[in-house]
Design a protein around this motif. Structure first.
Motif, PDB file in Angstrom:
ATOM      1  N   PRO A   1       0.215  -4.653  17.703  1.00  0.00           N
ATOM      2  CA  PRO A   1       0.134  -5.311  16.386  1.00  0.00           C
ATOM      3  C   PRO A   1       1.231  -6.333  16.155  1.00  0.00           C
ATOM      4  CG  PRO A   1      -0.149  -2.926  16.187  1.00  0.00           C
ATOM      5  CD  PRO A   1       0.304  -3.189  17.592  1.00  0.00           C
ATOM      6  N   GLY A   2       2.323  -6.258  16.931  1.00  0.00           N
ATOM      7  CA  GLY A   2       3.367  -7.266  16.779  1.00  0.00           C
ATOM      8  C   GLY A   2       2.942  -8.635  17.260  1.00  0.00           C
ATOM      9  N   LEU A   3       1.856  -8.709  18.044  1.00  0.00           N
ATOM     10  CA  LEU A   3       1.346  -9.990  18.526  1.00  0.00           C
ATOM     11  C   LEU A   3       0.252 -10.555  17.633  1.00  0.00           C
ATOM     12  CD1 LEU A   3       1.087  -9.225  22.349  1.00  0.00           C
ATOM     13  CD2 LEU A   3       2.920 -10.421  21.162  1.00  0.00           C
ATOM     14  N   CYS A   4      -0.460  -9.683  16.922  1.00  0.00           N
ATOM     15  CA  CYS A   4      -1.610 -10.124  16.137  1.00  0.00           C
ATOM     16  C   CYS A   4      -1.621  -9.375  14.817  1.00  0.00           C
ATOM     17  CB  CYS A   4      -2.904  -9.880  16.913  1.00  0.00           C
ATOM     18  SG  CYS A   4      -4.401 -10.394  16.044  1.00  0.00           S
ATOM     19  N   TYR A   5      -1.492 -10.118  13.724  1.00  0.00           N
ATOM     20  CA  TYR A   5      -1.446  -9.515  12.389  1.00  0.00           C
ATOM     21  C   TYR A   5      -2.846  -9.223  11.868  1.00  0.00           C
ATOM     22  CZ  TYR A   5       0.016  -8.957   7.513  1.00  0.00           C
ATOM     23  OH  TYR A   5       0.261  -8.466   6.258  1.00  0.00           O
TER      24      TYR A   5
END
Length: 688
Positions: free
Chosen positions: A100-104
């Motif tokens: 999730p840190g790459l894609c919100y």
């Protein structure tokens, strides 16, 4: 951002269409720079320069919102009406976000039974006027919606996705992807990628893969509309040397709430232009929706800042036309910021919004009324100014070098890996292979200046630099302000009647510059101590101590380092920390009256071991002489008969004076006896 005027007017509901020729200045008033304007047939094309803090300006809807607000109109959003059919989308495809840190947020729409073909002429014309080549009706829809909303999209051939879905994750070591441009790219670990069950199929936010592109035989399409983390997209694009329309928009950070609308809008257009069926529902990964940010606005403060009386009703109307929600409660308004305005964080940002739409030309020019106080200069600034002036008077020229180096530069300068000056701070995203670390010392930068001048035929170089250095610490890193000096070649020019040894720069020239620098700052408690440093000559190096603490070093450059830089001559370098010098400096001048009593001078020849520095002799003399000693200066060092081997004779001149009376010879003799006794006990000295 290329804007078609006819397309823009479709998105704005205005009572009277404005004249596009008048909007060059109007766009500038709104904060949008106009780089070019082109008349194409009966249409106008504006090439607008948008700022990086306004991702909403990367789409036609964002520009239309500004035009509507400025003209007291209404934004006309495209109406989205989907005819959804069974089965549900989640039964046909799946979406997973492993990190999730790459894609919100990730929104997927599935369209089946599509017929890939040519796009209608009106869409092809709009895309080409905006600088995008037409591919086919499905791909053109994703580009069209991106230009319309500012939200990048991508279309996958669902039948070519192994497992029937995608996962957002970081690339693994050794993974390779052939992108849509036909180039095979080796991915670095940590890159933002879209993958299926077996392989990487796209670079998230940058470019899709060739294996899953939309082709003539494609029948099922997975539409991607995502909000990727801007830093992740930026790192991936920079590492691969790629920059696309999608990556530019993702890097600025967009609106996560816009992703769902853009996916629905694209699905509708694919349905209309490619005859597909949109499956019911959407694949929406959105685990942490954030509520709208609230910002306080005080109308009285707004009027004071702007210098004009903006009515409360007009100010509230301006903010609401821009998409803000205003809750008016007396003299304190609570304003909810829309999700597409990530740049608005504080009260001043809201005041600026009111000023833009109200009109800068309506704000009168007034002089601010302030109570001026007596200014003063910070000691650090004054010290830096004095340092520059002194070094310029000493014949040195100031240089400015890049604060980025690589570890090989520190090795070349002779700094060992284990030395504190080798603790360089690495950059996370270096732009080039030659600039990978922040410099921990000015030494390699100054040596490069010497090398460059020597290579260009200038053998007489006397330079200095006042700059910052950065070193890793036990926790994080530290930043220091230092002054560095480098000298090489002749110290005097045009000296036909002077011996060569008097003309060449020596260690004593550099030492004299440092002493003059300390004198200009009125630093008193200092001394030079011999210190062996790997990059300096073993017998011509010293450390500067101020107040009992080391603050820098100076000396002759080691011959091996000179050879590595091809200097072909002796070079002398120094580096001093400015902060300790500022603390020890005396800024208020002190008056000393002329002496009315005569001084008594005596010379003393002290024989000590060769390893004892002359400064140690002077220090002992000063400690035991008391307040009557006015000066103690060494003036000669001698080795050879009759001085024993391994020893040296240091001659010092002592000047005694009592400001209230004349000294007698007997008093001076007693002081000299005390000095001799102290030198015998502490240094094992003898006397000639």
């Amino acid at each position: 951002m290329r804007v078609l005027w006819s397309w823009l007017m479709e998105l704005v509901d205005l009572p009277t269409p404005p004249d596009p020729a008048e909007w060059v200045e109007r766009f500038a008033m709104l904060g949008l720079g106009v780089e070019a304007v082109e008349r194409v047939g009966d249409d106008w094309v504006f090439d607008l320069e948008t700022t990086t803090n306004r991702p909403d300006w990367t789409g036609m809807l964002g520009i239309a919102r500004e035009v509507a607000a400025a003209c007291r109109g209404r934004l006309r959003l495209p109406e989205v009406r989907l005819k959804e059919t069974d089965p549900p989308a989640f039964q046909v495809a799946w979406v997973e976000v492993a990190d999730p840190g790459l894609c919100y947020r990730y929104v997927g729409r599935v369209v089946v039974d599509v017929k890939v073909g040519l796009s209608p002429p009106w869409m092809v014309e709009r895309l080409e006027r905006c600088g995008i080549r037409s591919i086919n009706n499905v791909v053109d829809v994703t580009n069209y919606v991106m230009l319309e909303t500012g939200q990048p999209l991508h279309a996958f051939d669902l039948d070519r996705l192994v497992g029937g879905g995608v996962v957002v994750r970081a690339a693994r070591a050794g993974e390779v992807l052939v992108t849509l441009d036909g180039v095979e790219r080796r991915l670095h670990p940590g890159a933002l990628v879209i993958a299926d069950r077996e392989r990487v199929v796209a670079l998230g936010g940058v470019m899709g893969g060739l294996d899953t592109e939309i082709r003539a035989e494609t029948r099922r399409v997975l539409l991607e509309s995502a909000w990727f983390h801007p830093a992740a997209v930026r790192r991936t694009a920079r590492a691969l040397g790629m920059r696309t329309e999608g990556s530019t928009r993702h890097e600025r950070g967009g609106d996560p709430e816009r992703a769902r609308f853009a996916a629905a809008r694209a699905a509708q257009l694919v349905q209309e232009l490619a005859g597909g069926r949109v499956l019911r529902g959407e694949l929406d990964f959105y685990p942490d929706p954030q509520p709208g940010r609230r910002v306080l606005l005080r109308p009285d403060r707004m009027r004071r800042v702007l210098g004009v009386q903006v009515p409360d009703s007009e100010a509230a109307d301006i903010l609401e036309r821009l998409g803000f929600q205003v809750e008016r409660a007396g003299d304190r308004w609570s304003v909810t910021v829309p999700s597409h305005r990530r740049d608005v964080e504080q009260e001043e940002d809201l005041i600026e919004e009111v000023a833009r739409i109200f009109g800068y030309d309506r704000i009168p020019e007034t002089l601010p009324v302030e109570i001026l106080g007596v200014g003063s200069v910070e000691p650090a600034v004054e010290a830096e100014r004095r340092v520059r002036q002194l070094l310029l008077r000493a014949g040195l020229s100031e240089v400015l070098t890049l604060s980025l180096v690589r570890e090989a530069d520190l090795d070349r300068a002779g700094i060992p890996r284990e030395h504190p000056l080798h603790r360089a701070v690495p950059l996370r995203n270096p732009l080039t292979q030659d600039h990978t670390h922040l410099r921990p010392t000015l030494l390699p930068c100054l040596l490069e200046v010497l090398r460059t001048n020597r290579a260009r035929g200038n053998a007489d170089v006397h330079v200095f630099e006042v700059g910052r250095v950065f070193r890793t610490a036990s926790v994080g890193w530290e930043e220091l302000k230092v002054v560095g000096m480098a000298q090489m070649g002749r110290s005097l020019v045009g000296t036909w009647n002077l011996p060569q040894e008097a003309v060449r720069t020596s260690f004593h020239h550099l030492k004299g510059v440092v002493e003059s620098l300390l004198e200009a700052l009125h630093v008193e408690d200092w001394e030079l101590r011999p210190q062996a440093l790997p990059w300096l000559h073993p017998y011509r190096a010293a450390a500067l101590w101020v107040g009992g603490q080391p603050v820098g070093w100076l000396g002759e450059l080691h011959p091996e380092v000179c050879e590595r830089y091809d200097l072909r001559d002796r070079a002398y370098v120094a580096e001093l920390q400015l902060e300790p010098l500022v603390r020890a400096a005396r800024w208020a001048p002190q008056y000393r009256p002329l002496a009315y009593t005569p001084a008594v001078e005596r010379d003393l020849a002290v024989v000590v071991e060769g390893s004892v520095p002359a400064g140690e002799v002077v220090r002992v003399v000063r400690e035991v002489s008391g307040g009557l000693l006015e000066a103690c200066e060494p003036f000669d060092v001698y080795t050879g008969p009759p001085v024993p081997e391994g020893h040296k004779s240091v001659a010092v001149r002592l000047r005694f004076r009592d400001p209230a009376r004349t000294l007698h010879s007997e008093e001076v003799d007693r002081l000299l006896d005390r000095v001799r006794e102290a030198l015998r006990e502490r240094l094992g000295a003898a006397f000639r």
